[in-house]
Write a protein that holds these residues in place. Structure first.
Motif, PDB file in Angstrom:
ATOM      1  N   VAL A 192      37.829 -27.944 -14.985  1.00 49.05           N
ATOM      2  CA  VAL A 192      37.323 -28.852 -16.017  1.00 49.05           C
ATOM      3  C   VAL A 192      36.958 -28.106 -17.288  1.00 49.05           C
ATOM      4  O   VAL A 192      37.353 -28.491 -18.397  1.00 49.05           O
ATOM      5  CB  VAL A 192      36.111 -29.652 -15.484  1.00 49.05           C
ATOM      6  N   GLN A 193      36.199 -27.017 -17.159  1.00 49.01           N
ATOM      7  CA  GLN A 193      35.773 -26.282 -18.342  1.00 49.01           C
ATOM      8  C   GLN A 193      36.941 -25.811 -19.218  1.00 49.01           C
ATOM      9  O   GLN A 193      36.864 -25.896 -20.447  1.00 49.01           O
ATOM     10  CB  GLN A 193      34.903 -25.078 -17.940  1.00 49.01           C
ATOM     11  N   PRO A 194      38.062 -25.326 -18.641  1.00 49.22           N
ATOM     12  CA  PRO A 194      39.175 -24.917 -19.504  1.00 49.22           C
ATOM     13  C   PRO A 194      39.728 -26.038 -20.374  1.00 49.22           C
ATOM     14  O   PRO A 194      40.251 -25.779 -21.463  1.00 49.22           O
ATOM     15  CB  PRO A 194      40.226 -24.415 -18.506  1.00 49.22           C
ATOM     16  N   ILE A 195      39.633 -27.279 -19.925  1.00 51.36           N
ATOM     17  CA  ILE A 195      40.067 -28.407 -20.757  1.00 51.36           C
ATOM     18  C   ILE A 195      39.173 -28.503 -21.981  1.00 51.36           C
ATOM     19  O   ILE A 195      39.647 -28.658 -23.117  1.00 51.36           O
ATOM     20  CB  ILE A 195      40.031 -29.725 -19.955  1.00 51.36           C
ATOM     21  N   PHE A 196      37.858 -28.413 -21.774  1.00 50.31           N
ATOM     22  CA  PHE A 196      36.931 -28.459 -22.909  1.00 50.31           C
ATOM     23  C   PHE A 196      37.161 -27.279 -23.849  1.00 50.31           C
ATOM     24  O   PHE A 196      37.161 -27.434 -25.070  1.00 50.31           O
ATOM     25  CB  PHE A 196      35.482 -28.433 -22.415  1.00 50.31           C
ATOM     26  N   THR A 197      37.348 -26.101 -23.291  1.00 46.87           N
ATOM     27  CA  THR A 197      37.512 -24.906 -24.110  1.00 46.87           C
ATOM     28  C   THR A 197      38.736 -25.012 -25.000  1.00 46.87           C
ATOM     29  O   THR A 197      38.701 -24.638 -26.178  1.00 46.87           O
ATOM     30  CB  THR A 197      37.621 -23.663 -23.205  1.00 46.87           C
ATOM     31  N   ALA A 198      39.835 -25.537 -24.473  1.00 48.63           N
ATOM     32  CA  ALA A 198      41.078 -25.614 -25.232  1.00 48.63           C
ATOM     33  C   ALA A 198      41.113 -26.781 -26.210  1.00 48.63           C
ATOM     34  O   ALA A 198      41.765 -26.696 -27.249  1.00 48.63           O
ATOM     35  CB  ALA A 198      42.259 -25.721 -24.272  1.00 48.63           C
ATOM     36  N   SER A 199      40.398 -27.874 -25.909  1.00 48.80           N
ATOM     37  CA  SER A 199      40.577 -29.099 -26.680  1.00 48.80           C
ATOM     38  C   SER A 199      39.352 -29.570 -27.446  1.00 48.80           C
ATOM     39  O   SER A 199      39.440 -30.560 -28.159  1.00 48.80           O
ATOM     40  CB  SER A 199      41.026 -30.233 -25.738  1.00 48.80           C
ATOM     41  N   CYS A 200      38.222 -28.898 -27.297  1.00 48.38           N
ATOM     42  CA  CYS A 200      36.978 -29.429 -27.864  1.00 48.38           C
ATOM     43  C   CYS A 200      36.203 -28.376 -28.653  1.00 48.38           C
ATOM     44  O   CYS A 200      34.988 -28.277 -28.523  1.00 48.38           O
ATOM     45  CB  CYS A 200      36.081 -29.982 -26.758  1.00 48.38           C
TER      46      CYS A 200
END
Length: 383
Positions: free
Chosen positions: A81-89
């Motif tokens: 989950v965290q990698p999604i936030f890191t890449a997109s947010c």
């Protein structure tokens, strides 16, 4: 020709699959909990070589975390989950995260789980075990009740949305694993072959499309999303469709990959060339469409101290006369695209600061990068 890619279901099909998460509530007219942007870059989506700007963007078919294979797997918050936030947010990081919501590593869990939304009193950003009542999920699905779907200018892949939904449904654990899966694909990848006849040559400022044949272990063609990789992105840029753009003279190795399988490298020579000029008016058309939007590089939200909603002459001055805030480099240096931070943010998969633009969407189309490149090569004039 275009690159072969996996066909994804429509947003409506995704919403049907997660129907409980699509029960929207009426919230105040704000948009802070989900704004996604970045610094000193652009949020342009794919467009034609002429520099015309599309009215809609394409959703990416892959992302930093997009489980595939059709069988349940194990995920956890730090790894999935965290990698999604890191890449997109990335607007939700740093010293002044948008809306006061930090999605940075080490801070996102505490900022989301059982925390009331600043936009909707009484509504939790993440309600453990209840995706339908979680404002975060509403904002990443189509047609949220407040503001725009996040990320601005695109959407997360079905696999990314499914991962976030599965995490919430499992009780939003901080470290424990949970069951996750995304829609299957038509067969496993056995081999990828870039389809070329002889040496490949691309002129600076010009584009060339390539395709790749993907087969399974039985030699049968399969449709998957390909990741195209240039080993020197400031020499040769390749977009998500396999379209090449010559940026500066040199020799590059190009590969295509999917599901852990990578093609044999193809050598591409980029040769010097004086392409037709592009104008700042064409560049401004791109930035008006994708950069000067709510929550991204506008008045009150100015990552990198860069605003794209200024008058044309003032924006040109910000790009030409002001250096980038985060690195010792001009935003745009006339006649020198490889020394222009704007180009770095568009074509480098891992720029010096932040993420490649556009955040949360497919990498910029070679045809759009071509417009900006030609403008810089022709002197970056105010025209």
């Amino acid at each position: 020709m275009t690159g072969r890619h996996r066909t994804t279901s429509s947003a409506l099909a995704l919403c049907a699959a997660l129907s409980s998460a699509c029960q929207l509530v009426s919230l105040p007219e704000q948009d802070t909990d989900g704004a996604m942007s970045d610094t000193d870059g652009t949020t342009a989506e794919p467009g034609p070589t002429s520099g015309q700007v599309p009215t809609t963007g394409e959703a990416p078919t892959t992302g930093p975390i997009d489980p595939s294979g059709g069988t349940p797997g194990e995920c956890d918050f730090p790894g999935a989950v965290q990698p999604i936030f890191t890449a997109s947010c990335s607007c939700h990081a740093g010293g002044q995260p948008a809306g006061g919501l930090s999605l940075a590593t080490g801070e996102s869990f505490a900022a989301l789980v059982n925390v009331e939304s600043s936009q909707a009193p009484g509504v939790l950003r993440v309600a453990p075990g209840d995706p339908a009542s979680s404002f975060l999920l509403e904002k990443i699905l189509p047609a949220p009740s407040v503001g725009q779907q996040m990320p601005i200018g695109g959407m997360l892949s079905e696999g990314q949305v499914a991962t976030i939904s599965a995490w919430i449904a499992a009780g939003a654990p901080e470290t424990e694993v949970f069951a996750c899966s995304a829609g299957g694909q038509e067969g496993e990848v056995g081999e990828i072959e870039i389809e070329v006849d002889g040496p490949v040559q691309v002129q600076v400022g010009e584009t060339t499309p390539l395709t790749a044949l993907v087969t399974n272990e039985e030699g049968e063609p399969v449709d998957v999303a390909l990741t195209w990789t240039s080993n020197a992105e400031l020499t040769l840029y390749v977009d998500g469709k396999g379209v090449l753009l010559g940026v500066s003279p040199g020799t590059v190795e190009l590969t295509a990959s999917a599901d852990g399988v990578t093609s044999a490298p193809v050598t591409v020579e980029v040769v010097d060339h004086d392409p037709p000029a592009a104008t700042f008016t064409q560049v401004r058309a791109l930035t008006d469409q994708r950069c000067a939007v709510s929550g991204c590089h506008v008045d009150g939200v100015e990552p990198g101290d860069l605003r794209f909603d200024r008058e044309p002459d003032r924006l040109w001055e910000e790009l030409i006369e002001d250096g980038a805030e985060q690195v010792d480099m001009p935003r745009v240096q006339a006649n020198a695209p490889t020394n222009s931070y704007l180009m770095h943010k568009l074509v480098l998969r891992t720029p010096a600061v932040g993420a490649q633009m556009p955040i949360g969407g497919s990498p910029i189309a070679a045809a759009e990068a071509q417009v900006i490149l030609r403008w810089i090569l022709s002197g970056a004039e105010f025209n």
